[in-house]
Structure formats: structure tokens, C-alpha cells
Design a protein around this motif. Structure first.
Motif, short mmCIF file in Angstrom:
data_model
loop_
_atom_site.label_atom_id
_atom_site.label_comp_id
_atom_site.label_asym_id
_atom_site.label_seq_id
_atom_site.Cartn_x
_atom_site.Cartn_y
_atom_site.Cartn_z
N ALA A 113 0.76 -0.83 -0.48
CA ALA A 113 -0.41 0.21 -0.21
C ALA A 113 0.78 0.82 -0.10
CB ALA A 113 -0.58 0.19 1.67
N ILE A 114 2.15 1.43 0.74
CA ILE A 114 3.05 2.45 0.51
C ILE A 114 3.64 2.73 -0.53
CG2 ILE A 114 5.48 3.44 1.65
CD1 ILE A 114 4.31 1.90 4.64
N LYS A 115 3.88 1.80 -1.50
CA LYS A 115 4.80 1.62 -2.66
C LYS A 115 3.48 2.10 -3.60
CE LYS A 115 7.00 -0.68 -6.27
NZ LYS A 115 5.83 -0.41 -7.31
N GLN A 116 2.67 1.53 -3.52
CA GLN A 116 1.41 2.08 -4.41
C GLN A 116 0.84 3.94 -4.46
OE1 GLN A 116 -2.32 -0.06 -4.06
NE2 GLN A 116 -1.25 -1.77 -4.16
N ALA A 117 1.11 4.11 -2.91
CA ALA A 117 0.41 5.59 -2.23
C ALA A 117 2.00 6.30 -3.28
CB ALA A 117 0.72 6.02 -1.51
N ARG A 118 2.97 5.62 -2.82
CA ARG A 118 4.22 6.49 -3.45
C ARG A 118 4.48 7.29 -4.58
NH1 ARG A 118 9.70 4.95 -0.55
NH2 ARG A 118 10.28 6.62 -1.44
N ASP A 119 4.25 5.55 -5.63
CA ASP A 119 3.85 5.43 -7.14
C ASP A 119 3.44 7.01 -7.95
OD1 ASP A 119 5.78 3.67 -6.81
OD2 ASP A 119 4.13 1.66 -7.62
N LYS A 120 2.23 7.10 -6.92
CA LYS A 120 1.79 8.10 -7.65
C LYS A 120 1.89 9.51 -7.33
CE LYS A 120 -2.09 5.19 -7.49
NZ LYS A 120 -4.04 4.36 -6.55
N GLY A 121 3.05 9.66 -6.63
CA GLY A 121 3.30 11.00 -5.99
C GLY A 121 3.92 11.44 -4.73
N ILE A 122 2.66 10.86 -3.36
CA ILE A 122 2.56 10.77 -2.19
C ILE A 122 4.01 10.81 -1.87
CG2 ILE A 122 1.23 10.51 0.04
CD1 ILE A 122 -1.40 9.84 -2.23
N MET A 123 4.18 11.43 -0.59
CA MET A 123 5.51 11.34 0.03
C MET A 123 5.49 10.32 1.83
SD MET A 123 7.91 14.12 1.98
CE MET A 123 7.68 14.31 3.41
N VAL A 124 5.61 9.66 2.00
CA VAL A 124 5.41 8.38 2.77
C VAL A 124 6.30 8.56 3.91
CG1 VAL A 124 4.61 6.10 3.92
CG2 VAL A 124 3.89 7.11 1.93
N ILE A 125 6.01 9.09 5.33
CA ILE A 125 7.27 9.07 6.72
C ILE A 125 6.70 8.46 7.15
CG2 ILE A 125 7.91 10.38 7.86
CD1 ILE A 125 7.72 12.57 6.36
N ALA A 126 7.09 7.41 7.69
CA ALA A 126 7.35 6.34 9.24
C ALA A 126 7.35 7.29 10.38
CB ALA A 126 8.00 5.56 9.08
N LEU A 127 6.63 7.51 11.42
CA LEU A 127 6.68 7.92 12.70
C LEU A 127 6.58 6.82 13.86
CD1 LEU A 127 4.08 10.68 12.87
CD2 LEU A 127 6.21 10.87 12.14
N ASP A 128 7.82 6.66 14.63
CA ASP A 128 7.65 5.47 15.49
C ASP A 128 7.79 4.03 15.23
OD1 ASP A 128 6.80 5.12 18.53
OD2 ASP A 128 5.32 4.03 17.63
N THR A 129 7.83 3.92 14.38
CA THR A 129 8.32 2.49 13.64
C THR A 129 8.42 2.57 12.83
OG1 THR A 129 6.10 1.76 15.52
CG2 THR A 129 7.01 0.25 13.39
N GLU A 130 9.57 1.90 12.21
CA GLU A 130 10.66 1.70 11.20
C GLU A 130 9.68 0.50 10.08
OE1 GLU A 130 14.62 1.95 11.17
OE2 GLU A 130 14.80 0.97 12.80
N THR A 131 9.94 1.14 9.46
CA THR A 131 9.13 -0.68 7.75
C THR A 131 10.18 -1.33 7.79
OG1 THR A 131 9.95 0.91 6.01
CG2 THR A 131 7.54 0.98 7.02
N ASP A 132 10.64 -2.40 7.41
CA ASP A 132 11.70 -3.08 7.39
C ASP A 132 11.30 -3.96 5.45
OD1 ASP A 132 13.59 -5.17 6.67
OD2 ASP A 132 12.55 -6.60 7.46
N PRO A 133 12.08 -3.20 4.69
CA PRO A 133 13.34 -2.73 4.88
C PRO A 133 12.82 -0.84 5.07
CG PRO A 133 13.10 -2.64 2.11
CD PRO A 133 11.76 -3.84 2.83
N ALA A 134 13.76 0.06 5.37
CA ALA A 134 13.48 1.33 5.98
C ALA A 134 13.04 2.56 4.08
CB ALA A 134 14.28 1.80 6.72
N THR A 135 14.18 1.29 3.81
CA THR A 135 13.96 2.56 2.08
C THR A 135 12.27 2.28 1.92
OG1 THR A 135 14.89 0.49 1.12
CG2 THR A 135 16.01 2.22 2.24
#
Length: 336
Positions: A113-135
């Protein structure tokens, strides 16, 4: 220019080339940022009831209001509700946000879901908890949870002194980065490794007070020699405290925790456990909103992991471990 372009195509080209915005095109629409575009921010927290995430949401809302940004907050129904967070991300994309701030329930469960959002030009920032991978996200603003766990472990070990440890561990949600990092950090600080015979029991309780109480009661049926307890967070510590109190074992146990909520700091002041490691969720939220406003304004994105800090709170300090007392803690806690 070659012939055959439709009037609609010409209008689209003119719209892109005359606005002065950074426009990122995608199938079905576009997200425009730059040239002082208004920030449209969506926040997705793990739950909307945990005081920690309530404080984070309130801080984000306040910063967004101060900076004139549009703000929408959604959440999972419970800690670990990955599907709920995926639905929230999809909802925010449909609403046309240009930044999503998220405290992911799972390090990997929301990646698609994050990738789909970023592919549409939306910046995504994680707060409190990291994703894996962090990138998987553009940037992360969070506590260094390994370091926070290490602080808890160092404190519990120091207070235990020369006594051979008999350790019980109440973990969080299995597979989450916060759970893994705090667990690992605690053992590093304590000087143990997974599988060490000094660890006489452990259970995942999802950061929930009632589950923690039941989990500790289960562990104490075969581990009454316990003298040290690791807890993932302060609700877990309160559940552990209730179970230990019912068994009359409080005086033999050194327990620590992590969070820094006002109730947790008061628990330390009241002697329910020895120390908590304070986090600063309001700082995470404000930094995330600031980055979102800058992205909308200029198209500039942050990157990488940014540690928002942690501090041991205790009224029984030990040499070599930086700490603040509960008076300081109550002035700087969250969830008032």
C-alpha cells in the motif's frame, strides 16, 4: 509539434508546464507539489485509543493547524490491525493527500500500500516504527528503539547487581520492528542473548495491559523465582505489576519499561516499577508535519532515519546511566 494531438492533451500539457509545480503523473491522476502548494496530510496510527498515539495525533493536528495544512487522521482498530491500516492508506490516497504519516503495525504488512501511494507522488514518512526495509518510506522519525531497550536493560541489570538473573520477558506483537528492536536492545543492555538459561520465560502480549497481566500470571505458574522483568511498554508493565502484586512477588523483582507517558511516569514515582525510558511522540509528529509542509511547498523530501531521542526516568538513579527524575518526567511526559 507533431499533428494529431487532441484538445484535451494540449490542455493537460499546458497545465503541467505553466503551473510552476513539481507534478508527478500516474495512471488515473497526478499529485502536484511545489510553488507553495498547500500541504494535505494524512496520519495513520496503530490505534486511535492508545494514549501514546492519541498524543502523537494531537501534536500532529496542532502543528498542521499552526502551519495551515489540511489534516486527516485515521487508524487501525487495534494494535496489530494491518488490514485496517492498508484500508486507511487507500482511503487517504483517494482523498488526494500529498503526504502520509504512518505508525505501521507491521514492518512489512503495509509495504504494498505504501508503494502504491509513493508511485502516485505521495511522500510517505514512518513515525515511531520503522518499516522493513527502511527504504520502503521516504524517511523515518522515531525513537531508536534498540537504544531505548538497551537503556532499560542496563538499568534493570544495574539495580539487580550481583544477583544471578531470573528474567521474564513480556514482548509486544511478534514480527513488529518495535518489538524486535526493544527486545534485542534490552538483552544487549543486560548482557544476555536469546536462549540464555537466565531467561526463564517470555510471552508476546501485544502491548496490551490485560493480555500482559494474563501472560504474567501464566508465566508465574512455573517461574516464581523471577527477579527481573522486561516489559515492552507501560501498559504491559501495569499488567505485569498487577500479576506480581497478586502473587506477593513485587519486592523481589526489578522491572523496567519504555514509553514515558504521564501515567507511566506516575507509576515509577509510585514505586510500581523502577524506571521507564521516555519517548517523545510529539516531536516525531511535529517533525513529520513540518516535512510534509516543506514537501508541498518546494518538493523537497527528507530521507533516512532521524532519532527523536529517549531518556531514562527514575527516582533511583544508578551511576553510569544518564537519567532524569519523575518530577522532570511529569513536566515532559505525554498523555496528560
Amino acid at each position: 509539434m507533431r499533428m494529431g494531438l487532441t484538445m484535451g492533451t494540449l490542455v493537460a500539457i499546458l497545465a503541467v508546464t505553466t503551473t510552476g509545480c513539481t507534478t508527478q503523473r500516474y495512471w488515473g491522476g497526478s499529485t502536484a507539489v511545489g510553488n507553495n502548494t498547500q500541504a494535505k496530510i494524512g496520519l495513520v496510527t496503530k490505534t486511535d485509543t492508545n494514549p501514546y498515539f492519541v498524543a502523537l495525533r494531537q501534536a500532529a493536528q496542532a502543528e498542521a493547524s499552526k502551519l495551515g495544512a489540511q489534516f486527516t487522521a485515521l487508524a487501525g482498530k487495534f494494535d496489530g490491525d494491518n488490514d485496517g491500516q492498508v484500508t486507511a492508506i487507500e482511503n487517504l490516497v483517494q482523498r488526494g493527500v500529498n503526504t502520509i504519516l504512518i505508525t505501521p503495525n507491521s514492518a512489512t504488512g503495509v509495504l504494498s500500500a505504501i508503494k502504491q501511494a509513493r508511485d502516485k507522488g505521495i511522500m510517505v514518512i514512518a513515525l515511531d516504527t520503522e518499516t522493513d526495509p527502511a527504504t520502503a518510506v521516504d524517511a523515518t522519525y522515531a525513537t531508536d528503539n534498540t537504544a531505548a531497550g538497551r537503556q532499560e536493560g542496563q538499568y534493570v541489570k544495574a539495580v539487580l547487581g550481583d544477583k544471578p538473573p531470573q528474567l521474564l520477558m513480556l514482548d509486544g506483537t511478534a514480527g513488529s520492528t518495535v518489538d524486535t528492536q526493544r527486545h534485542t536492545g534490552f538483552l544487549q543492555g543486560f548482557g544476555l542473548s536469546d536462549g540464555d538459561p537466565a531467561i526463564i520465560g517470555h510471552q508476546s502480549v501485544n502491548g496490551d495491559q490485560s493480555q500482559a497481566q494474563q501472560g504474567m500470571e501464566n508465566l508465574l505458574q512455573r517461574a516464581t523465582s523471577v527477579n527481573a522483568v522486561y516489559t515492552l511498554n507501560e501498559p504491559t508493565a501495569r499488567g505485569a505489576y498487577a500479576a506480581l502484586q497478586a502473587r506477593g512477588l513485587l519486592n523481589q523483582v526489578v522491572m523496567g519499561s519504555i514509553d514515558g507517558g504521564c501515567q507511566g511516569v506516575q507509576d515509577v514515582k509510585d514505586g510500581k516499577y523502577g524506571a521507564t525510558v521516555m519517548q517523545f511522540p510529539a516531536k516525531m509528529a511535529a517533525l513529520g508535519v513540518d516535512a510534509a509542509v516543506e514537501y508541498a511547498k518546494s518538493g523537497k523530501k527528507p530521507s533516512g532515519f532521524q532519532n527523536t531521542g529517549s531518556m531514562v526516568i527514575t527516582d533511583k538513579p544508578v551511576p553510569g546511566i544518564p537519567s532524569q527524575d519523575t518530577a522532570w518526567g511529569l513536566q515532559n511526559c505525554w498523555g496528560k
